[in-house]
Design an enzyme around this catalytic site. Structure first.
Site, PDB file in Angstrom:
ATOM      1  N   ASP A  52      82.629 -23.349  38.497  1.00 42.65           N
ATOM      2  CA  ASP A  52      81.605 -24.384  38.702  1.00 42.65           C
ATOM      3  C   ASP A  52      81.225 -24.463  40.184  1.00 42.65           C
ATOM      4  O   ASP A  52      80.324 -25.214  40.554  1.00 42.65           O
ATOM      5  CB  ASP A  52      82.054 -25.748  38.146  1.00 42.65           C
ATOM      6  CG  ASP A  52      83.292 -26.292  38.837  1.00 42.65           C
ATOM      7  OD1 ASP A  52      83.880 -25.589  39.687  1.00 42.65           O
ATOM      8  OD2 ASP A  52      83.670 -27.445  38.526  1.00 42.65           O
ATOM      9  N   SER A  53      81.871 -23.626  41.022  1.00 46.89           N
ATOM     10  CA  SER A  53      81.397 -23.443  42.400  1.00 46.89           C
ATOM     11  C   SER A  53      79.968 -22.927  42.379  1.00 46.89           C
ATOM     12  O   SER A  53      79.262 -22.984  43.393  1.00 46.89           O
ATOM     13  CB  SER A  53      82.311 -22.464  43.149  1.00 46.89           C
ATOM     14  OG  SER A  53      82.536 -21.298  42.384  1.00 46.89           O
ATOM     15  N   ASP A  91      84.419 -21.807  33.534  1.00 52.38           N
ATOM     16  CA  ASP A  91      84.893 -23.096  34.047  1.00 52.38           C
ATOM     17  C   ASP A  91      84.259 -24.245  33.258  1.00 52.38           C
ATOM     18  O   ASP A  91      83.027 -24.313  33.132  1.00 52.38           O
ATOM     19  CB  ASP A  91      84.444 -23.215  35.517  1.00 52.38           C
ATOM     20  CG  ASP A  91      85.532 -23.739  36.418  1.00 52.38           C
ATOM     21  OD1 ASP A  91      86.593 -24.124  35.917  1.00 52.38           O
ATOM     22  OD2 ASP A  91      85.299 -23.732  37.641  1.00 52.38           O
ATOM     23  N   LYS A 120      88.702 -22.584  31.928  1.00 50.92           N
ATOM     24  CA  LYS A 120      89.559 -23.226  32.946  1.00 50.92           C
ATOM     25  C   LYS A 120      89.160 -24.690  33.040  1.00 50.92           C
ATOM     26  O   LYS A 120      87.970 -25.013  32.923  1.00 50.92           O
ATOM     27  CB  LYS A 120      89.381 -22.532  34.306  1.00 50.92           C
ATOM     28  CG  LYS A 120      90.165 -23.198  35.442  1.00 50.92           C
ATOM     29  CD  LYS A 120      90.143 -22.395  36.727  1.00 50.92           C
ATOM     30  CE  LYS A 120      88.920 -22.623  37.579  1.00 50.92           C
ATOM     31  NZ  LYS A 120      88.693 -24.017  38.007  1.00 50.92           N
ATOM     32  N   GLU A 122      90.351 -28.539  35.226  1.00 56.40           N
ATOM     33  CA  GLU A 122      91.123 -29.112  36.334  1.00 56.40           C
ATOM     34  C   GLU A 122      91.972 -30.287  35.862  1.00 56.40           C
ATOM     35  O   GLU A 122      91.545 -31.060  35.007  1.00 56.40           O
ATOM     36  CB  GLU A 122      90.158 -29.598  37.432  1.00 56.40           C
ATOM     37  CG  GLU A 122      89.329 -28.478  38.039  1.00 56.40           C
ATOM     38  CD  GLU A 122      88.390 -28.961  39.147  1.00 56.40           C
ATOM     39  OE1 GLU A 122      88.426 -30.154  39.513  1.00 56.40           O
ATOM     40  OE2 GLU A 122      87.612 -28.118  39.645  1.00 56.40           O
ATOM     41  N   GLU A 189      95.100 -24.726  44.054  1.00 56.33           N
ATOM     42  CA  GLU A 189      94.127 -24.739  45.149  1.00 56.33           C
ATOM     43  C   GLU A 189      94.539 -25.740  46.233  1.00 56.33           C
ATOM     44  O   GLU A 189      94.921 -26.887  45.934  1.00 56.33           O
ATOM     45  CB  GLU A 189      92.734 -25.119  44.602  1.00 56.33           C
ATOM     46  CG  GLU A 189      91.684 -25.205  45.706  1.00 56.33           C
ATOM     47  CD  GLU A 189      90.249 -25.225  45.211  1.00 56.33           C
ATOM     48  OE1 GLU A 189      90.023 -25.124  43.978  1.00 56.33           O
ATOM     49  OE2 GLU A 189      89.353 -25.342  46.060  1.00 56.33           O
TER      50      GLU A 189
HETATM   51  O1  KIV Z   1      84.773 -22.955  40.705  1.00 54.73           O
HETATM   52  C1  KIV Z   1      85.484 -22.168  41.329  1.00 54.73           C
HETATM   53  O2  KIV Z   1      85.007 -21.210  41.972  1.00 54.73           O
HETATM   54  C2  KIV Z   1      86.917 -22.402  41.326  1.00 54.73           C
HETATM   55  C3  KIV Z   1      87.745 -21.569  42.245  1.00 54.73           C
HETATM   56  C4  KIV Z   1      87.607 -22.095  43.622  1.00 54.73           C
HETATM   57  C5  KIV Z   1      89.150 -21.482  41.813  1.00 54.73           C
HETATM   58  O3  KIV Z   1      87.388 -23.234  40.615  1.00 54.73           O
END
Ligand code: KIV
Length: 286
Positions: A52-53, A91, A120, A122, A189
């Site tokens: 989600d970056s 994500d 993934k 959090e 992280e």
């Molecule tokens: O969204 C992302 O790129 C991440 C990484 C920083 C692990 O969660």
């Protein structure tokens, strides 16, 4: 190794890659579209994280809270079309696994249908019901602990976590719970090296660090950070392996100069008519 000779990486294969058992460190790199996915796969990364970056490095937002399941599915599908050998981890964005277990499973399924092979999310023990339900739906889950960017407001900024002994112990307990719930790996992280080492030793699934020191079972970085695609804030844990941003501006500037100087396009870069057809139009030689 030729790209098509590589074996597809699976979640169970990642799950078994513990450095304590002699395995080579895992490599995860983010990608958000087909060309970057092809590059990451060609580089030999074990996992592609459609992170989600995306919100920050591609869509220009200041944090990750702005992307939706539809955004993530759109970019996951683009990555999947590249057919990478790397495992595709999608994500789950903020608010896609916070409301109810049922909504969580549906959102995870949306990413899988878009082409993700794992998801993934959090958070620690408070996310257990969601993690268990996704695992129960036969979807591999990667956890994410420590500096969890979706909690930016709750944390009071993008701050290193687990610096105090009690917070470090909470992280260890969270990691144990996630491993017990069936996660195949956990991203750690923004935590101190010693804490990442403790967490890694405490669980029997791989840890993948970003700003968590060298003792994790693997490392992850953001594609745009590795390649220096933009010259924005660079976190301490980023190492640049290229300067694509500068190379891009140089190349684009050369194009701008060539167009303005009428040096582009040249004859070889242009299409031509047969002479008899040009003659018929009274345009000999065009
Ligand atoms: O969204 C992302 O790129 C991440 C990484 C920083 C692990 O969660």
């Amino acid at each position: 190794m030729a790209e098509n000779a590589r074996k597809k990486v699976t979640a169970p294969a990642v799950r078994s890659r513990l450095r304590s058992e002699g395995a080579e460190p895992l490599v995860m790199i983010t990608a958000y579209d087909a060309p970057s996915a092809r590059q990451v796969s060609a580089a030999g990364a074990d996992m592609i994280l459609v992170g989600d970056s995306l919100a920050m490095v591609v869509l220009g937002y200041d944090d990750t809270l702005q992307v939706t399941v539809d955004d993530m599915a759109h970019h996951t599908a683009a990555v999947a079309r590249a057919k990478p050998h790397s495992l595709i981890v999608g994500d789950l964005p903020w608010m896609s696994y916070h409301v109810s277990v049922e909504e969580t499973v549906r959102n995870a399924a949306t990413l899988i249908r878009a082409g993700a092979e794992a998801v993934k999310l959090e958070g620690g023990r408070k996310r257990l019901p969601m993690i268990e339900a996704i695992v129960d739906a036969e979807i591999p889950v990667c956890g994410h602990l420590g500096l969890t960017p979706q909690s930016v407001h709750a944390m009071g900024g993008f701050k290193v976590q687990g610096k105090k002994a009690d917070a470090a112990m909470e992280l260890v307990e969270d990691a144990k719970a996630l491993a017990h719930a069936g996660c195949f790996a956990i991203v750690l992280e923004g935590i101190p090296v010693r804490v990442a080492e403790m967490v890694t030793k405490a669980i029997d699934i791989p840890t993948i660090g970003i700003g968590a020191g060298p003792d994790c079972d693997g490392q992850v970085l953001v594609y745009h950070d590795i390649l220096a695609i933009e010259d924005r804030f660079v976190p301490k844990f980023v190492r640049r392996y290229g300067d694509i941003g500068t190379a891009s501006v140089d190349a684009l500037s050369a194009f701008v100069a060539d167009v303005r100087g009428q040096a582009f396009p040249n004859d070889d870069e242009s299409y031509h008519m047969a002479d008899d057809q040009a003659d018929a139009l009274g345009l000999y030689g065009s």
